[in-house]
Design a protein around this motif. Sequence first.
Motif, short mmCIF file in Angstrom:
data_model
loop_
_atom_site.label_atom_id
_atom_site.label_comp_id
_atom_site.label_asym_id
_atom_site.label_seq_id
_atom_site.Cartn_x
_atom_site.Cartn_y
_atom_site.Cartn_z
N THR A 165 0.82 -1.20 0.00
CA THR A 165 0.00 0.00 0.00
C THR A 165 0.85 1.25 0.00
O THR A 165 2.02 1.23 0.35
CB THR A 165 -0.89 0.04 1.26
OG1 THR A 165 -0.06 0.19 2.39
CG2 THR A 165 -1.71 -1.21 1.39
N THR A 166 0.22 2.35 -0.40
CA THR A 166 0.89 3.64 -0.30
C THR A 166 0.90 4.07 1.14
O THR A 166 0.03 3.71 1.93
CB THR A 166 0.16 4.70 -1.13
OG1 THR A 166 -1.18 4.79 -0.67
CG2 THR A 166 0.17 4.34 -2.60
N GLU B 117 -6.64 1.01 -1.06
CA GLU B 117 -5.75 1.39 -2.14
C GLU B 117 -4.39 0.75 -1.90
O GLU B 117 -3.85 0.80 -0.79
CB GLU B 117 -5.60 2.92 -2.19
CG GLU B 117 -4.79 3.37 -3.41
CD GLU B 117 -4.63 4.88 -3.46
OE1 GLU B 117 -4.75 5.44 -4.55
OE2 GLU B 117 -4.40 5.49 -2.40
N TYR C 28 -9.33 2.91 -9.90
CA TYR C 28 -8.67 3.90 -9.06
C TYR C 28 -9.64 4.50 -8.07
O TYR C 28 -10.86 4.60 -8.33
CB TYR C 28 -8.07 5.01 -9.93
CG TYR C 28 -7.13 4.52 -11.00
CD1 TYR C 28 -5.85 4.08 -10.68
CD2 TYR C 28 -7.53 4.49 -12.33
CE1 TYR C 28 -4.99 3.63 -11.67
CE2 TYR C 28 -6.67 4.04 -13.33
CZ TYR C 28 -5.41 3.60 -13.00
OH TYR C 28 -4.56 3.14 -13.97
N CYS D 217 -0.83 3.20 -8.11
CA CYS D 217 -1.73 3.10 -6.96
C CYS D 217 -3.12 2.78 -7.50
O CYS D 217 -3.72 3.61 -8.21
CB CYS D 217 -1.76 4.42 -6.17
SG CYS D 217 -0.28 4.72 -5.21
N MET E 247 -0.34 -0.53 -3.84
CA MET E 247 0.62 -0.31 -4.91
C MET E 247 0.76 -1.61 -5.69
O MET E 247 1.12 -2.64 -5.13
CB MET E 247 1.97 0.13 -4.35
CG MET E 247 2.02 1.61 -4.00
SD MET E 247 3.54 2.08 -3.12
CE MET E 247 4.81 1.37 -4.15
#
Length: 591
Positions: free
Chosen positions: A5-6, A440, A521, A467, A442
């Motif tokens: 993840t971000t 969300e 997204y 992402c 990566m």
Amino acid sequence: MEEKTTFEALGQAASGLNIEDDATADRKILIAVDFGTTFSGVAWAQTRRPDVQSVIIQWPDSTNGGLEGVSSDKVPTELRYEQGQVKWGFQVDDYGLRHQWFKLDLDPTQSRGISDLSRQFPDQHALPPGYSASSEKLCTDYLGALRAHTEEVLKFKLPASIIKSTPIEYIITVPAVWSDSAQAKTRLCAAAAGMGKNMQIISEPEAAAIYALHAMDPHSIQVGDTFVLCDAGGGTVDLISYTVTELKPILKVTEAAMGTGRLCGSTFLNRIFQKSLVDKLSLNEEWDEEVVEDAMKRFDLVTKKAFRGGPSEEFVIPVPGLADNPSQGVRRGKFKMNGTQVKAIFDPVVDEVVALVRGQIAATQKKVKAVLLVGGFGQNAYLRETVRAAIDPAIEVMQPPNGWTAVVRGALMKGLSQLEPDTERVKVASRSARKHYGTEIMSKYDSSKHAKATSWWDDYDGEFKVCDMSWFITKGSPVTEDHAFIRKYHKVWKVSEGPRQIVAQDILMFADPEEKGAPIYKDDGEVKHLARLTADLSCIPVRELVQKLGKDGKMYYVIYYEIEMTYYSAQTKYCLVYKQVKYDSVTAEYV
């Protein structure tokens, strides 16, 4: 498969309530509250005697502040403030303005909050939303009065020693489609009303289904049978469907279609009748408010319940004080209505209910065995026969016993089974998710589905990343209750940046009203923030943090953690777990 993840800057934590485990007690008194739009009900039991379940039927009225003013299975969900005092339920007489329907104002996002019926036929005595008090204050004051009365009744049902020494736990029902915000408001209002912070929350249609299926003849139920439950109340009509998967040792069902609901309850019959009465008779010189109230009372208590749909049926409505007028049908202070006239009042409301039932049957995409009608309006003979005539003749239309109190009885059964599993008789094994839920992450760039402009080079893995969304629940998919499932994640950052003290994970949702599917997204469509989970890792020594060599030859910290998700009747619990330690939990909306 792990998902990377971000790592974003922390914002404010999402609205959600922390759930703490209740301290175990040898004995408890469980009180279930069906907080309804127009009427509310209460039932209670002791965990040591789960077989003895009682519905409260004693309520104070406008002339008697004691326990025995009115006998009824439910009490009106109405308030009036008079000289600093709160009048509630049957204490609110038929004259003057009152607060009604304030429960719905807890969730203004629901499209079913407004219907054609509610626009065409407003209540002449209902104060507008927010008039002199917020919906939260109205709900808190009403639930507080209900709680105080309930606990006063228990003093006459149980020995004083039991009352003093036994913990009381409340169960409160909410619509299955209540938003996260509305659920939080409901819980806060109930807590402020004195019902405690550890109350159970149960969805209304599920509670009704638990009782209705339990009340059926077990020999008439087979594995594979699908039932549509229609909870037709005073304000709202809610539908939900279940398919039987097991018969023994207990009846198990799975949700066959997502629930639906609308504002088309029996209160609209009163409103349509009132409008027709005013249109027909209000020009009489003797017409006044008292005439309306007497006529409304007879229609509500007699005509509405007795009407079966026959054109030759005849009903007498008192209109005291009005002069005889043969052209209007008024004679000796009475107004006569035939079955055709009453049918014209019923049909706009009944037609909406029938449309909901037919829509729910179609949504199951299965052979439906029966439609179960519960709720006050669900006991009406004309509604039953109209539904029967509008659907496949092979589908039975049934009215289970105690239909008006099915929600509160089912809620009590469900609450008891949570504390005493041996008492469980009906279990909802899985439901259909009402939205998409995910996080969300990566991901490795994939030219077949990702836009090149959204990608960047990741030094750690030595590849292009984007992402995008990882949807761990998709709309319509089955969700199992009471069984935690886990998704694994990890976050990465350079050792040269120093150790991070906080790990955070956002839970996102997408309603997908047009059924187009979940977006790639989070910035596509109407993806909304549901909850945030955080873990404070500052107490963990740096030497214990995992370090790995990146593709660029530099050292990176890598934090591996899990999100544990558990789904319940009317809520979802998310928990962040790092090295088998649970750091943060958030309770969010029903999926």
